[in-house]
Design an enzyme around this catalytic site. Structure first.
Site, PDB file in Angstrom:
ATOM      1  N   VAL A 133     -18.055   3.678  -2.344  1.00  0.00           N
ATOM      2  CA  VAL A 133     -18.745   2.350  -2.116  1.00  0.00           C
ATOM      3  C   VAL A 133     -20.002   2.631  -1.422  1.00  0.00           C
ATOM      4  O   VAL A 133     -20.924   1.961  -1.791  1.00  0.00           O
ATOM      5  CB  VAL A 133     -17.665   1.709  -1.278  1.00  0.00           C
TER       6      VAL A 133
ATOM      7  N   LYS B  50       0.778  -1.364  -0.162  1.00  0.00           N
ATOM      8  CA  LYS B  50       0.189   0.101  -0.179  1.00  0.00           C
ATOM      9  C   LYS B  50       0.917   1.221  -0.159  1.00  0.00           C
ATOM     10  O   LYS B  50       1.981   1.164   0.653  1.00  0.00           O
ATOM     11  CB  LYS B  50      -0.665   0.009   1.250  1.00  0.00           C
TER      12      LYS B  50
ATOM     13  N   GLY C 177     -20.611   6.502   5.599  1.00  0.00           N
ATOM     14  CA  GLY C 177     -19.800   6.832   4.831  1.00  0.00           C
ATOM     15  C   GLY C 177     -20.445   6.735   3.352  1.00  0.00           C
ATOM     16  O   GLY C 177     -20.680   5.755   2.797  1.00  0.00           O
ATOM     17  N   VAL C 178     -20.620   7.929   2.801  1.00  0.00           N
ATOM     18  CA  VAL C 178     -21.411   7.869   1.494  1.00  0.00           C
ATOM     19  C   VAL C 178     -20.638   8.304   0.494  1.00  0.00           C
ATOM     20  O   VAL C 178     -20.595   9.519  -0.145  1.00  0.00           O
ATOM     21  CB  VAL C 178     -22.705   8.923   1.611  1.00  0.00           C
TER      22      VAL C 178
END
Ligand code: PHE
Length: 350
Positions: A184, A78, A180-181
């Site tokens: 995803v 990552k 969390g909009v």
């Protein structure tokens, strides 16, 4: 940072400071037993560079587990760009190019892709410096968004969890809180609403939740009330570590299944959930849809083939839930065991 690196179980850490933007660049390569490392690039403001390095390391470990669990011949890595504040567009472009050149110098040991804070458009910039990028279709010059595939994986994962907890995978009437909009959360909320679930939305940017809520006929929950709102499923689809020692005792849900990476603050929090009778879908299994989609689409596989493969996350999770139930342990332990056994087998056959 010396201590962090010395105590890490991973293979390599690459670090650089970008004086132009004031950003720290970290690439953590955790385990390449199964293949070259592939994992997203995160851009975020961190309290200290050390926090960014730790995030990169933990996220890289998560990628090792993710690839092992889905049986892809790739390793865990990552990258994190720890910015001091939101950079203006040109500065952001230069920083992304710098990362691209570092990735290029690794000649395939690590390939990046989109993650929290980065977009497919950012990948378009990086790919000008290196071919080792996912999330950008070079041939057609257009973005490849893993978000809807991640959402599909979470959706089938929630169904698998509902099957275990309620004896039915039917989601009509089930209350699902999506935290969390974003890339995803939006497609996931849509699928849940289509399946007849009662969707609750929450976002730090309350307006985002409200406008999607309007569209879907979903209600919204203030960010501060997420951990105490009664629901069947809590789906963390934002930052990590939202499931921690403080939150676990207050959760009013039966299932935790969402797309965020590193949802647990510490592995022990899985035990906390287990003790409370809350079924936890291990993050690196349930959120693997994006990781499945990127290499497959890069190889030219069809969307249908990718969707079929992503849907298998439901079966994998079902097996993990069964194993955990048989052993009377948390699903995280069962999933971790799977990862270890895949890696050990690969090491033996080398
Ligand atoms: N960032 C996403 C994840 O952690 C998707 C991704 C996977 C991006 C693999 C790049 C490479 O799963």
């Amino acid at each position: 940072m010396e201590q962090l690196i010395a105590s890490w179980s991973g293979e390599v850490v690459i670090s650089a400071f970008d004086a132009d933007s004031g950003a720290w660049i970290f690439i953590a390569i955790h385990d390449t037993t199964l293949g070259p490392a592939v994992g997203g690039c995160r851009i975020r403001v961190y309290p200290k560079p050390r926090d960014a390095l730790l995030d990169a390391m933990r996220l890289a470990e998560g990628m090792t587990a993710k690839w092992a669990c889905i049986g892809f011949p790739l390793g865990g890595g990552k990258s994190v760009l720890a910015i001091p504040g939101v950079p203006e567009a040109e500065c952001r472009g230069r920083l992304l190019r710098r990362l691209g050149r570092i990735v290029a110098s690794l000649r395939g040991l690590y390939a990046c892709g989109p993650d929290l804070g980065t977009t497919p458009e950012d990948m378009a910039v990086i790919q000008e410096e290196t071919e080792y990028v996912h999330g950008w279709d070079r041939e057609h010059g257009k973005p490849v968004d893993p978000g809807p595939f991640t959402a599909l994986g979470v959706f089938v994962g929630i169904r698998a969890a509902a099957q275990r907890v309620f004896g039915s995978s039917e989601l009509a009437g089930r209350r699902v809180l999506v935290q969390g909009v974003g890339d995803v959360g939006v497609p996931l909320a849509g699928m849940l609403a289509d399946a007849g679930a009662e969707v609750l939305l929450s976002d730090l940017i309350a307006d985002r939740a409200r406008s999607l809520g309007h569209e879907l006929g979903a209600s919204t929950v203030p960010a501060g009330a997420v951990y105490t709102t009664p629901c069947d499923v809590y789906a963390p689809c934002a930052v990590g570590a939202t499931v921690n020692a403080e939150v676990v005792p207050s959760l009013q849900c039966r299932i935790v299944a969402g797309s965020a990476n590193n949802q647990l603050d510490r592995p022990d929090d899985a035990e906390g959930l287990h003790a409370r009778g809350i079924l936890y879908a291990p993050d690196y299994v349930v959120n693997a849809g994006g990781a499945i989609s990127l290499p497959m689409l890069r190889e030219g596989r069809t969307v249908e083939a990718v969707r079929d493969r992503v849907a298998r996350i439901g079966q994998t999770l079902g097996e993990i839930f069964d194993e955990a139930a048989a052993a009377g342990e948390s699903p995280l332990l069962a999933a971790d065991r799977r990862v270890r056994s895949v890696l050990e087998q690969a090491r033996r056959s080398r």
